[in-house]
Design a protein around this motif. Structure first.
Motif, PDB file in Angstrom:
ATOM      1  N   ARG A 147       0.964  -0.898  -0.001  1.00 22.52           N
ATOM      2  CA  ARG A 147       0.056   0.109   0.027  1.00 22.52           C
ATOM      3  C   ARG A 147       1.328   1.587   0.288  1.00 22.52           C
ATOM      4  NH1 ARG A 147      -4.985   1.097   3.767  1.00 22.52           N
ATOM      5  NH2 ARG A 147      -5.311   3.271   3.677  1.00 22.52           N
ATOM      6  N   PHE A 148       2.009   1.640   0.232  1.00 22.96           N
ATOM      7  CA  PHE A 148       2.554   2.493   0.880  1.00 22.96           C
ATOM      8  C   PHE A 148       4.273   2.272  -0.150  1.00 22.96           C
ATOM      9  CE2 PHE A 148      -0.360   2.280   4.081  1.00 22.96           C
ATOM     10  CZ  PHE A 148      -0.779   3.707   3.817  1.00 22.96           C
ATOM     11  N   GLU A 149       5.060   1.728   1.128  1.00 24.95           N
ATOM     12  CA  GLU A 149       6.802   0.995   0.779  1.00 24.95           C
ATOM     13  C   GLU A 149       6.989   0.640   1.425  1.00 24.95           C
ATOM     14  OE1 GLU A 149       8.808   5.209  -0.185  1.00 24.95           O
ATOM     15  OE2 GLU A 149       9.270   5.553   2.040  1.00 24.95           O
ATOM     16  N   TRP A 150       8.590   0.177   1.225  1.00 22.97           N
ATOM     17  CA  TRP A 150       8.773  -0.832   2.458  1.00 22.97           C
ATOM     18  C   TRP A 150       9.027  -0.001   4.377  1.00 22.97           C
ATOM     19  CZ3 TRP A 150      14.103  -0.150   3.752  1.00 22.97           C
ATOM     20  CH2 TRP A 150      14.936   0.811   2.987  1.00 22.97           C
ATOM     21  N   ARG A 151       9.822   1.438   3.853  1.00 17.10           N
ATOM     22  CA  ARG A 151      10.256   2.049   4.564  1.00 17.10           C
ATOM     23  C   ARG A 151       9.110   2.456   5.542  1.00 17.10           C
ATOM     24  NH1 ARG A 151      11.593   4.808   0.122  1.00 17.10           N
ATOM     25  NH2 ARG A 151      14.280   5.210   0.296  1.00 17.10           N
ATOM     26  N   PHE A 152       7.804   2.720   5.381  1.00 17.93           N
ATOM     27  CA  PHE A 152       6.580   2.713   5.976  1.00 17.93           C
ATOM     28  C   PHE A 152       6.423   1.568   6.791  1.00 17.93           C
ATOM     29  CE2 PHE A 152       5.182   6.065   2.470  1.00 17.93           C
ATOM     30  CZ  PHE A 152       4.866   7.203   4.653  1.00 17.93           C
ATOM     31  N   ALA A 153       6.685   0.823   6.443  1.00 10.70           N
ATOM     32  CA  ALA A 153       6.387  -0.952   6.987  1.00 10.70           C
ATOM     33  C   ALA A 153       7.043  -1.028   7.558  1.00 10.70           C
ATOM     34  CB  ALA A 153       6.380  -1.808   5.817  1.00 10.70           C
ATOM     35  N   LEU A 154       8.672  -0.775   7.518  1.00 10.55           N
ATOM     36  CA  LEU A 154      10.099  -1.613   8.463  1.00 10.55           C
ATOM     37  C   LEU A 154       9.652  -0.148   9.687  1.00 10.55           C
ATOM     38  CD1 LEU A 154      12.778  -2.448   7.263  1.00 10.55           C
ATOM     39  CD2 LEU A 154      10.589  -4.018   8.131  1.00 10.55           C
ATOM     40  N   SER A 155       8.852   0.862   9.694  1.00 12.66           N
ATOM     41  CA  SER A 155       8.719   2.021  10.492  1.00 12.66           C
ATOM     42  C   SER A 155       7.967   1.865  11.564  1.00 12.66           C
ATOM     43  CB  SER A 155       8.577   2.873   9.709  1.00 12.66           C
ATOM     44  OG  SER A 155       9.356   3.833   8.679  1.00 12.66           O
ATOM     45  N   GLY A 156       6.876   1.908  10.651  1.00 12.51           N
ATOM     46  CA  GLY A 156       5.706   1.046  11.536  1.00 12.51           C
ATOM     47  C   GLY A 156       5.493  -0.440  12.501  1.00 12.51           C
ATOM     48  N   ILE A 157       6.500  -1.036  11.335  1.00 11.23           N
ATOM     49  CA  ILE A 157       7.119  -2.019  13.144  1.00 11.23           C
ATOM     50  C   ILE A 157       7.986  -2.259  13.802  1.00 11.23           C
ATOM     51  CG2 ILE A 157       7.662  -4.886  13.132  1.00 11.23           C
ATOM     52  CD1 ILE A 157       5.673  -5.473  11.365  1.00 11.23           C
ATOM     53  N   ILE A 158       9.361  -1.247  13.536  1.00 14.54           N
ATOM     54  CA  ILE A 158       9.686  -0.771  14.596  1.00 14.54           C
ATOM     55  C   ILE A 158       8.984   0.228  15.600  1.00 14.54           C
ATOM     56  CG2 ILE A 158      11.209   0.606  15.459  1.00 14.54           C
ATOM     57  CD1 ILE A 158      12.904  -0.030  12.578  1.00 14.54           C
ATOM     58  N   ALA A 159       8.463   0.555  15.331  1.00 14.81           N
ATOM     59  CA  ALA A 159       7.005   1.252  16.487  1.00 14.81           C
ATOM     60  C   ALA A 159       5.859   0.777  17.207  1.00 14.81           C
ATOM     61  CB  ALA A 159       6.879   2.454  16.089  1.00 14.81           C
ATOM     62  N   MET A 160       5.434  -0.124  16.769  1.00 16.57           N
ATOM     63  CA  MET A 160       4.320  -0.968  17.292  1.00 16.57           C
ATOM     64  C   MET A 160       5.519  -2.129  17.460  1.00 16.57           C
ATOM     65  SD  MET A 160       2.051  -3.857  14.936  1.00 16.57           S
ATOM     66  CE  MET A 160       3.252  -4.761  14.459  1.00 16.57           C
ATOM     67  N   VAL A 161       6.624  -2.599  17.632  1.00 20.52           N
ATOM     68  CA  VAL A 161       7.221  -3.528  18.779  1.00 20.52           C
ATOM     69  C   VAL A 161       7.904  -2.855  20.329  1.00 20.52           C
ATOM     70  CG1 VAL A 161       9.497  -4.879  18.643  1.00 20.52           C
ATOM     71  CG2 VAL A 161       7.742  -4.927  17.188  1.00 20.52           C
ATOM     72  N   HIS A 162       7.936  -1.280  19.566  1.00 18.06           N
ATOM     73  CA  HIS A 162       8.221  -0.650  20.802  1.00 18.06           C
ATOM     74  C   HIS A 162       7.050  -0.651  21.530  1.00 18.06           C
ATOM     75  CE1 HIS A 162       6.725   3.483  21.928  1.00 18.06           C
ATOM     76  NE2 HIS A 162       8.242   3.922  22.856  1.00 18.06           N
ATOM     77  N   ASP A 163       5.533  -0.397  21.141  1.00 18.52           N
ATOM     78  CA  ASP A 163       4.982   0.011  21.976  1.00 18.52           C
ATOM     79  C   ASP A 163       4.115  -1.978  22.666  1.00 18.52           C
ATOM     80  OD1 ASP A 163       3.758   2.296  20.741  1.00 18.52           O
ATOM     81  OD2 ASP A 163       2.974   0.770  19.334  1.00 18.52           O
ATOM     82  N   VAL A 164       4.805  -2.557  22.349  1.00 20.16           N
ATOM     83  CA  VAL A 164       4.326  -3.801  22.912  1.00 20.16           C
ATOM     84  C   VAL A 164       5.076  -3.906  23.895  1.00 20.16           C
ATOM     85  CG1 VAL A 164       4.536  -6.444  22.228  1.00 20.16           C
ATOM     86  CG2 VAL A 164       3.093  -5.127  21.085  1.00 20.16           C
ATOM     87  N   ILE A 165       6.301  -3.510  23.927  1.00 19.80           N
ATOM     88  CA  ILE A 165       7.252  -4.364  24.995  1.00 19.80           C
ATOM     89  C   ILE A 165       7.344  -3.248  26.049  1.00 19.80           C
ATOM     90  CG2 ILE A 165       9.765  -3.079  25.528  1.00 19.80           C
ATOM     91  CD1 ILE A 165      11.006  -4.533  22.707  1.00 19.80           C
ATOM     92  N   ILE A 166       7.050  -2.218  25.927  1.00 19.48           N
ATOM     93  CA  ILE A 166       6.408  -1.043  27.303  1.00 19.48           C
ATOM     94  C   ILE A 166       5.823  -1.740  27.784  1.00 19.48           C
ATOM     95  CG2 ILE A 166       6.000   1.443  27.715  1.00 19.48           C
ATOM     96  CD1 ILE A 166       7.839   2.560  25.093  1.00 19.48           C
TER      97      ILE A 166
END
Length: 298
Positions: A147-166
């Protein structure tokens, strides 16, 4: 009056705050550990049939007196007389003592059955949850990349993992009991977190298509964040209100689910604005600089 916040300019501050939260979360996870419930550790399950209807409060009172915290009480059928009680693993003597206290403090009953609950079920649940998380992450990466690009995908995953870890770290710090509801909450956080980030990424993509030559990427991302800020806050506030209602009025198991979700929603909203977007911006700027260097060297 329309507010305009400089989100991107202070990205170092947000990264430091998130870094400290992650260190705190990981410290709580590895030092204090998760408080696994009966679903994961196993226990003793008793099916009792009382002569008269009983209440959860009366049964819980006896369980708490014996320090059997985290036990579950489930009524089977109508009439509130058939009860399934699951406690941490107890000895035969402890079981006899507990049944005697039920008879004295709750009412006369007939013991239908007593069984051991194996922790194998918990291990299977953990494996299933891990597989579900991995599949969800892969699916999200593929979807956002298309839908977007791979940079958006990996940025979203990194931020999502950040949410779950905290979130998991805070749950370890508070030391509430981990049940199957916790796994449901974590998977729900994954979905909510990435949905919130897609809203932000979608606005950035729209503004990229209309980008003016003199407009920098920093200004474009900052403008996009300000445009979706009210929508993001309103959505999160609606969910938070519903979760607060569950925290106040629901039972203990649902309250733990609601508390886990509350942490996830708060940090999911925070990371969409302060973490995911700056990561994408820094990544995009770095790639553009490398591209210019290659062109210049050629």
């Amino acid at each position: 009056m329309r507010f305009h916040f400089e989100f991107v300019r202070h990205w170092k501050t947000w990264f430091i705050v998130s870094g400290l939260l992650i260190v705190l979360a990981l410290g709580a996870f590895f030092i204090r550990g998760l408080n696994y419930g009966i679903d994961f550790t196993g226990g003793t399950q008793m099916n009792l049939k009382f002569v008269h209807p009983v209440t959860t409060t009366a049964i819980k009172k006896v369980l708490d007196q014996d320090h059997l915290y985290g036990s579950t009480v489930v009524f089977l059928g109508q009439g509130r007389r058939n009860v399934q009680i699951t406690t941490p693993t107890i000895s035969e003597h402890e079981r006899t003592t507990l049944l005697t206290q039920f008879g004295k403090q709750v009412g006369k009953f007939q013991e239908i059955s007593t069984n051991r609950v194996s922790s194998i079920i918990g291990q299977q649940t953990e494996r299933t949850a891990l597989i579900a998380v991995v599949l969800a992450v892969v699916a999200i990466i593929i979807y956002i990349t298309i839908r977007f690009e791979w940079r958006f995908a990996l940025s979203g995953i990194i931020a999502m993992v950040h949410d779950v870890i905290i979130t998991v770290g805070l749950i370890a710090l508070i030391h509430i009991q981990i049940t199957e509801y916790f796994i449901m909450a974590v998977l729900t956080i994954f979905g909510y977190s990435i949905t919130d980030k897609i809203i932000v990424f979608d606005r950035i993509r729209e503004n990229l298509a209309k980008k003016k030559k003199q407009e920098t990427l920093e200004d474009l991302v900052n403008k996009s964040l300000n445009q979706v800020l009210v929508r993001s806050i309103n959505t999160s506030t609606t969910v938070v209100i519903a979760l607060l209602a569950l925290l106040i009025f629901a039972g203990s198991s649902i309250r733990d689910f609601a508390l886990t979700m509350l942490f996830g929603v708060i940090f999911g909203t925070y990371s969409s604005i302060f973490i995911a977007s700056p990561i994408w911006l820094l990544w995009r700027n770095r790639d553009l600089k490398n591209k210019k260097k290659k062109v210049a060297s050629a």
